[in-house]
Structures are given as C-alpha cells and as structure tokens.
Enzyme design. Structure first.
Site, PDB file in Angstrom:
ATOM      1  N   THR A  35     -13.883   6.166   6.195  1.00  0.00           N
ATOM      2  CA  THR A  35     -14.520   5.525   5.039  1.00  0.00           C
ATOM      3  C   THR A  35     -14.353   4.009   5.143  1.00  0.00           C
ATOM      4  OG1 THR A  35     -12.544   5.480   3.642  1.00  0.00           O
ATOM      5  CG2 THR A  35     -13.854   7.517   3.636  1.00  0.00           C
ATOM      6  N   LYS A  52       1.282   4.361  -2.915  1.00  0.00           N
ATOM      7  CA  LYS A  52       1.050   5.774  -2.621  1.00  0.00           C
ATOM      8  C   LYS A  52       2.291   6.616  -2.915  1.00  0.00           C
ATOM      9  CE  LYS A  52      -3.229   5.530  -1.630  1.00  0.00           C
ATOM     10  NZ  LYS A  52      -4.223   6.245  -2.463  1.00  0.00           N
ATOM     11  N   TYR A  85       0.834  -1.201   0.000  1.00  0.00           N
ATOM     12  CA  TYR A  85       0.000   0.000   0.000  1.00  0.00           C
ATOM     13  C   TYR A  85       0.872   1.255   0.000  1.00  0.00           C
ATOM     14  CZ  TYR A  85      -3.305   3.562   1.599  1.00  0.00           C
ATOM     15  OH  TYR A  85      -4.061   4.711   1.710  1.00  0.00           O
TER      16      TYR A  85
END
Length: 238
Positions: A150, A117, A113
């Site tokens: 989220t 990014k 991850y």
C-alpha cells in the site's frame, strides 16, 4: 455503502463524525480501526500530538470510546458487537515511554511508529478487560495484517522503495490479502464471543510480552483519557 468524513488526526473531526453518526440512529455492530501513517518526519497533528501517536493511536482511542455506548447497545448475547484494531508486527520491537509519549526527547520515525503500534495492542487488551468486567456484549481484538503493498511505505528511504517496487509481487500481500484477517475478526463465526486476541493470518498468536503487562495497560489508558479529554471510568475496575 455510505461515506462519512473523519480525520483521525483531528480530535474535533472525530467528535463531529460521532455526532453525525449518532444522528442517523443506526446500530453499530463492527468497528475496524485501520487508519495509520508510517515513518513520517517529525511533525504534529492539529492538537499538538506527535503524528504517529496522535493519528495511529489516540485517534482510534477516542473514536472507540465515543462509540462504545452504541456498540454496547448493538451487541447481544448471541451476536456480540466487535471492535477490530489493526496493529503491526513492528509492535514487537516497540517501547512505550510513558514519560515521553510524544517522542519530544529524541525523535525516531521507526521508534515512534513502533510505539504507536504497541500502544494499540495494550489498548485492545485493556479494553477487553473493561468490557468483560462490565458484562458487555462487545469483543475487542487486535490484528497484524502482515506486509501489505500500500501507500503506507511512501516515507521510507528511496532504496527501500526501489526494493519494494522490484519485490512487492513476491513478498508483499495485496490489499485484499492484507484485509483478510480484519475481515475474519469482524465476521467469522469462530470469533463470536472471543476477545483480547492477537490475530495473524486468521490465527490467534502471541503478541509481545510487554503487551500483557496489566499495570502498563492501565497507566496508558489513564494517560490517554487525559490526553484526549475524556473521563477515565476505568478507574473503578481493577
């Protein structure tokens, strides 16, 4: 508002989306690259890419490149078209493994991850360099939305989910608050003509030192072109 389907984890879907959008013959003034997954178990997209790298980064890389000519046509000297890419503070701890971008040697959800990014920041800086070199009326900036409440966290360890549930109201931004910096980058008069910026809380700030490595930016761009099957027209630009 009109919806067009696009699966960022599918190169075929991205190309079909671009064809449908082009058929409408509409201008394109703002492109926000916002889709993403986080900490998913090791798995591949339909094109065989590690999912973090394939969806978070390569999907946006291909989409942006396929829409670049439309963005260039739409931008003017007084009103540049704008590309906004959503990264994360996680990029500060990310490492880019050019010899193993698919994390095949040793898979870590956190590492994969963070790498995706960091790749988005490197991509944005290289893209802005190319746009400037070509004299295009398009700007590219990268945004850190902060910690937002989220469904992105659905793959975290259950203890973290409990802590999030208990403290989200205090420490997490709402989706509306998380979107504010992307909106600022997309429409703010203060950002007119400004590109190659890393933005957090609507403020220009410094990204990870490694993200400014121009040789790494170039190498990632070239390798990304090979992976998604497009020509590397940047090879003529220093």
């Amino acid at each position: 508002v009109e919806f067009l389907y696009c699966d960022l984890a599918s190169m075929k879907s991205i190309r079909q989306f671009v064809q449908r959008f082009r058929a409408k013959n509409c201008p394109l003034h703002v492109l926000v690259n916002n889709a993403g997954v986080m900490l998913v178990p090791e798995r591949k997209t339909e094109d065989g890419f590690e999912e973090h790298f394939g969806l978070n980064y390569l999907g946006h890389f291909l989409l942006t490149n396929l829409l670049l000519d439309k963005l260039k046509q739409s931008g003017t000297h007084s009103h540049n078209a704008r590309i906004i890419t959503v990264s994360s503070a996680t990029h500060y701890v990310g490492e880019l493994h050019l010899d193993d971008l698919q994390s095949r040697c040793s898979y870590s959800p956190h590492g994969a991850y963070a790498q995706s990014k960091l790749a988005l920041v490197l991509f944005t800086y290289r893209l802005q360099h190319l746009l400037t070199a070509n004299g295009s009326h398009v700007t590219a900036n990268v945004v850190d939305p902060g910690v937002v409440n989220t469904e992105l966290y659905k793959h975290v360890f259950w203890v973290i989910k409990v802590v999030k549930w208990m403290t989200a109201w205090l420490f997490f931004k709402t989706p509306e608050e998380g979107a504010s910096t992307s909106i600022y980058a997309a429409v703010s008069p203060e950002m007119e003509g400004a590109g190659g910026c890393y933005l957090y809380n609507e403020t220009r700030t410094k990204s990870a030192d490694i993200a400014y490595d121009e040789e790494l930016q170039r190498r990632l761009w070239t390798e990304s072109c090979k992976m998604v099957g497009i020509s590397d027209e940047s090879s003529r630009v220093p």
